[in-house]
Design a protein around this motif. Structure first.
Motif, PDB file in Angstrom:
ATOM      1  N   LEU A 157    -125.927 -17.400  40.898  1.00 47.43           N
ATOM      2  CA  LEU A 157    -125.445 -16.183  40.246  1.00 47.43           C
ATOM      3  C   LEU A 157    -124.626 -15.328  41.205  1.00 47.43           C
ATOM      4  O   LEU A 157    -123.607 -14.744  40.812  1.00 47.43           O
ATOM      5  N   ASP A 158    -125.048 -15.250  42.456  1.00 51.10           N
ATOM      6  CA  ASP A 158    -124.266 -14.516  43.463  1.00 51.10           C
ATOM      7  C   ASP A 158    -122.861 -15.102  43.586  1.00 51.10           C
ATOM      8  O   ASP A 158    -121.869 -14.356  43.670  1.00 51.10           O
ATOM      9  N   LEU A 159    -122.773 -16.426  43.611  1.00 48.41           N
ATOM     10  CA  LEU A 159    -121.479 -17.093  43.755  1.00 48.41           C
ATOM     11  C   LEU A 159    -120.595 -16.827  42.536  1.00 48.41           C
ATOM     12  O   LEU A 159    -119.404 -16.512  42.684  1.00 48.41           O
ATOM     13  N   LEU A 160    -121.150 -16.945  41.352  1.00 54.44           N
ATOM     14  CA  LEU A 160    -120.371 -16.688  40.141  1.00 54.44           C
ATOM     15  C   LEU A 160    -119.887 -15.238  40.101  1.00 54.44           C
ATOM     16  O   LEU A 160    -118.731 -14.969  39.733  1.00 54.44           O
ATOM     17  N   ALA A 161    -120.766 -14.308  40.499  1.00 53.62           N
ATOM     18  CA  ALA A 161    -120.377 -12.894  40.509  1.00 53.62           C
ATOM     19  C   ALA A 161    -119.273 -12.638  41.522  1.00 53.62           C
ATOM     20  O   ALA A 161    -118.340 -11.860  41.268  1.00 53.62           O
ATOM     21  N   LYS A 162    -119.354 -13.276  42.655  1.00 56.48           N
ATOM     22  CA  LYS A 162    -118.340 -13.102  43.705  1.00 56.48           C
ATOM     23  C   LYS A 162    -116.948 -13.450  43.189  1.00 56.48           C
ATOM     24  O   LYS A 162    -115.962 -12.784  43.532  1.00 56.48           O
ATOM     25  N   HIS A 163    -116.875 -14.453  42.340  1.00 56.17           N
ATOM     26  CA  HIS A 163    -115.581 -14.910  41.833  1.00 56.17           C
ATOM     27  C   HIS A 163    -115.313 -14.447  40.399  1.00 56.17           C
ATOM     28  O   HIS A 163    -114.332 -14.883  39.789  1.00 56.17           O
ATOM     29  N   ASN A 164    -116.176 -13.590  39.884  1.00 53.39           N
ATOM     30  CA  ASN A 164    -116.028 -13.062  38.521  1.00 53.39           C
ATOM     31  C   ASN A 164    -115.919 -14.189  37.498  1.00 53.39           C
ATOM     32  O   ASN A 164    -115.066 -14.173  36.602  1.00 53.39           O
ATOM     33  N   VAL A 165    -116.774 -15.166  37.639  1.00 53.95           N
ATOM     34  CA  VAL A 165    -116.806 -16.323  36.748  1.00 53.95           C
ATOM     35  C   VAL A 165    -118.012 -16.201  35.813  1.00 53.95           C
ATOM     36  O   VAL A 165    -119.116 -15.880  36.256  1.00 53.95           O
ATOM     37  N   LYS A 166    -117.780 -16.431  34.523  1.00 58.05           N
ATOM     38  CA  LYS A 166    -118.860 -16.423  33.538  1.00 58.05           C
ATOM     39  C   LYS A 166    -119.198 -17.856  33.151  1.00 58.05           C
ATOM     40  O   LYS A 166    -118.320 -18.722  33.074  1.00 58.05           O
ATOM     41  N   ALA A 167    -120.477 -18.091  32.891  1.00 58.09           N
ATOM     42  CA  ALA A 167    -120.943 -19.444  32.599  1.00 58.09           C
ATOM     43  C   ALA A 167    -122.009 -19.395  31.510  1.00 58.09           C
ATOM     44  O   ALA A 167    -122.321 -18.327  30.964  1.00 58.09           O
ATOM     45  N   GLN A 184    -127.530 -36.402  40.848  1.00 55.56           N
ATOM     46  CA  GLN A 184    -127.666 -37.527  41.764  1.00 55.56           C
ATOM     47  C   GLN A 184    -127.869 -37.012  43.187  1.00 55.56           C
ATOM     48  O   GLN A 184    -127.194 -36.084  43.623  1.00 55.56           O
ATOM     49  N   ASP A 185    -128.791 -37.611  43.881  1.00 55.11           N
ATOM     50  CA  ASP A 185    -129.104 -37.178  45.248  1.00 55.11           C
ATOM     51  C   ASP A 185    -128.102 -37.801  46.218  1.00 55.11           C
ATOM     52  O   ASP A 185    -128.407 -38.735  46.950  1.00 55.11           O
ATOM     53  N   ARG A 186    -126.888 -37.252  46.193  1.00 53.61           N
ATOM     54  CA  ARG A 186    -125.805 -37.744  47.028  1.00 53.61           C
ATOM     55  C   ARG A 186    -125.299 -36.611  47.918  1.00 53.61           C
ATOM     56  O   ARG A 186    -125.512 -35.441  47.631  1.00 53.61           O
ATOM     57  N   PRO A 187    -124.603 -36.915  49.017  1.00 55.27           N
ATOM     58  CA  PRO A 187    -124.100 -35.860  49.893  1.00 55.27           C
ATOM     59  C   PRO A 187    -123.155 -34.906  49.160  1.00 55.27           C
ATOM     60  O   PRO A 187    -122.378 -35.333  48.291  1.00 55.27           O
ATOM     61  N   THR A 188    -123.214 -33.633  49.513  1.00 56.70           N
ATOM     62  CA  THR A 188    -122.371 -32.632  48.868  1.00 56.70           C
ATOM     63  C   THR A 188    -120.894 -32.979  48.995  1.00 56.70           C
ATOM     64  O   THR A 188    -120.119 -32.802  48.044  1.00 56.70           O
ATOM     65  N   GLN A 189    -120.487 -33.470  50.153  1.00 49.47           N
ATOM     66  CA  GLN A 189    -119.078 -33.797  50.350  1.00 49.47           C
ATOM     67  C   GLN A 189    -118.611 -34.893  49.392  1.00 49.47           C
ATOM     68  O   GLN A 189    -117.450 -34.905  48.986  1.00 49.47           O
ATOM     69  N   GLU A 190    -119.508 -35.788  49.029  1.00 49.78           N
ATOM     70  CA  GLU A 190    -119.153 -36.828  48.068  1.00 49.78           C
ATOM     71  C   GLU A 190    -118.881 -36.207  46.700  1.00 49.78           C
ATOM     72  O   GLU A 190    -117.925 -36.574  46.009  1.00 49.78           O
ATOM     73  N   MET A 191    -119.726 -35.260  46.303  1.00 49.32           N
ATOM     74  CA  MET A 191    -119.533 -34.576  45.028  1.00 49.32           C
ATOM     75  C   MET A 191    -118.238 -33.775  45.042  1.00 49.32           C
ATOM     76  O   MET A 191    -117.471 -33.797  44.071  1.00 49.32           O
ATOM     77  N   ILE A 192    -117.970 -33.079  46.127  1.00 44.50           N
ATOM     78  CA  ILE A 192    -116.728 -32.313  46.248  1.00 44.50           C
ATOM     79  C   ILE A 192    -115.523 -33.245  46.126  1.00 44.50           C
ATOM     80  O   ILE A 192    -114.532 -32.923  45.460  1.00 44.50           O
ATOM     81  N   GLY A 193    -115.604 -34.398  46.750  1.00 41.33           N
ATOM     82  CA  GLY A 193    -114.516 -35.364  46.664  1.00 41.33           C
ATOM     83  C   GLY A 193    -114.261 -35.811  45.234  1.00 41.33           C
ATOM     84  O   GLY A 193    -113.097 -35.953  44.813  1.00 41.33           O
ATOM     85  N   ARG A 194    -115.340 -36.053  44.473  1.00 45.24           N
ATOM     86  CA  ARG A 194    -115.177 -36.447  43.071  1.00 45.24           C
ATOM     87  C   ARG A 194    -114.535 -35.331  42.264  1.00 45.24           C
ATOM     88  O   ARG A 194    -113.649 -35.574  41.429  1.00 45.24           O
ATOM     89  N   LEU A 195    -114.992 -34.090  42.486  1.00 44.58           N
ATOM     90  CA  LEU A 195    -114.455 -32.961  41.731  1.00 44.58           C
ATOM     91  C   LEU A 195    -112.979 -32.725  42.039  1.00 44.58           C
ATOM     92  O   LEU A 195    -112.213 -32.310  41.164  1.00 44.58           O
ATOM     93  N   ARG A 196    -112.590 -32.992  43.272  1.00 43.83           N
ATOM     94  CA  ARG A 196    -111.169 -32.848  43.633  1.00 43.83           C
ATOM     95  C   ARG A 196    -110.334 -33.979  43.020  1.00 43.83           C
ATOM     96  O   ARG A 196    -109.225 -33.759  42.531  1.00 43.83           O
ATOM     97  N   ALA A 212    -121.372 -27.316  45.962  1.00 40.07           N
ATOM     98  CA  ALA A 212    -120.066 -27.869  45.599  1.00 40.07           C
ATOM     99  C   ALA A 212    -119.141 -26.779  45.061  1.00 40.07           C
ATOM    100  O   ALA A 212    -117.959 -26.713  45.413  1.00 40.07           O
ATOM    101  N   LEU A 213    -119.673 -25.894  44.225  1.00 37.12           N
ATOM    102  CA  LEU A 213    -118.838 -24.844  43.647  1.00 37.12           C
ATOM    103  C   LEU A 213    -118.396 -23.818  44.675  1.00 37.12           C
ATOM    104  O   LEU A 213    -117.336 -23.194  44.514  1.00 37.12           O
ATOM    105  N   SER A 214    -119.179 -23.626  45.731  1.00 36.62           N
ATOM    106  CA  SER A 214    -118.767 -22.674  46.764  1.00 36.62           C
ATOM    107  C   SER A 214    -117.458 -23.104  47.415  1.00 36.62           C
ATOM    108  O   SER A 214    -116.683 -22.266  47.904  1.00 36.62           O
ATOM    109  N   VAL A 215    -117.187 -24.411  47.371  1.00 33.83           N
ATOM    110  CA  VAL A 215    -115.915 -24.945  47.886  1.00 33.83           C
ATOM    111  C   VAL A 215    -114.867 -25.020  46.782  1.00 33.83           C
ATOM    112  O   VAL A 215    -113.710 -24.624  46.963  1.00 33.83           O
ATOM    113  N   MET A 216    -115.274 -25.506  45.605  1.00 33.07           N
ATOM    114  CA  MET A 216    -114.301 -25.812  44.563  1.00 33.07           C
ATOM    115  C   MET A 216    -113.847 -24.604  43.761  1.00 33.07           C
ATOM    116  O   MET A 216    -112.686 -24.553  43.324  1.00 33.07           O
TER     117      MET A 216
END
Length: 212
Positions: free
Chosen positions: A47-57, A156-168, A190-194
């Motif tokens: 919630l802190d992250l979403l508020a920081k970027h003014n994103v609603k979910a 899935q219990d995979r490294p965060t960087q792998e998830m970021i790579g997929r999202l990119r 992942a969202l803190s980066v993306m």
């Protein structure tokens, strides 16, 4: 890895009034959705992250956890996010009787109503399983299920960087309803980066509208 499973492409053939898999396709808007909360460890930083970027979910909440975390539910609502119904126990509906499924849905609706005053809430079944009985019941009641068109695979219990790579490499498209979870740190990390990258590209993130 397939972020757009064929099963949910087939569900898209059903009318939105019964099963929604995508949202408004205006060229910019995406819809982040989070299942399995509220969680006292993982939901607040998200919630802190979403508020920081003014994103609603949209948050599809489990009734048992709503009972244990009322302050978190209040915060989700106060910050402009949608409260959704994700059953009471989060047990799969696959082997439940129709009566038990309806009890799970109605009891969670009642719990959420204490926060937002709505008698009914958007419903996402646990593990994505509905069954013909609930489809018929929801059609008669003019209610709709919310699925997704884009699976982040954050369970899935995979490294965060792998998830970021997929999202990119294969990002959500306009109108996509994105499946994520707030019962671990993976979505947040992942969202803190993306999110900053996507917002710079002009993407807009909205909460799904409430409705029948």
């Amino acid at each position: 890895m397939n972020m757009r499973p064929r099963k949910y492409q087939l569900l898209n053939l059903l009318p939105d009034a019964l099963v929604q898999t995508t949202g408004l396709r205006d060229g910019h808007t995406r819809y982040l959705t989070f299942d399995d909360g509220p969680d006292p460890t993982y939901t607040p930083p998200l919630l802190d992250l979403l508020a920081k970027h003014n994103v609603k979910a949209s948050f599809f909440l489990v009734g048992q956890k709503v009972e244990r975390q009322p302050k978190l539910v209040e915060r989700i609502l106060a910050e402009g996010h949608m409260l959704g119904n994700h059953s009471y126990s989060h047990w799969s509906f696959k082997r439940m009787t129709t009566r038990k499924k309806l009890s799970e849905i109605h009891s969670t609706d009642a719990l959420l109503s204490a926060f937002d005053g709505r008698l009914q809430h958007r419903m996402r079944p646990p593990h994505g399983y509905v069954g013909a009985d609930l489809l018929c019941y929801f059609a008669m009641q003019r209610r709709s299920f919310v699925y997704w068109s884009y699976d982040s695979l954050d369970y899935q219990d995979r490294p965060t960087q792998e998830m970021i790579g997929r999202l990119r490499a294969d990002p959500p498209l306009p109108g996509d309803i994105v499946l994520m979870h707030d019962d671990s740190s993976r979505a947040h990390d992942a969202l803190s980066v993306m999110l900053p990258e996507w917002l710079l590209e002009g993407h807009i993130f909205r909460a799904l509208p409430q409705g029948a």
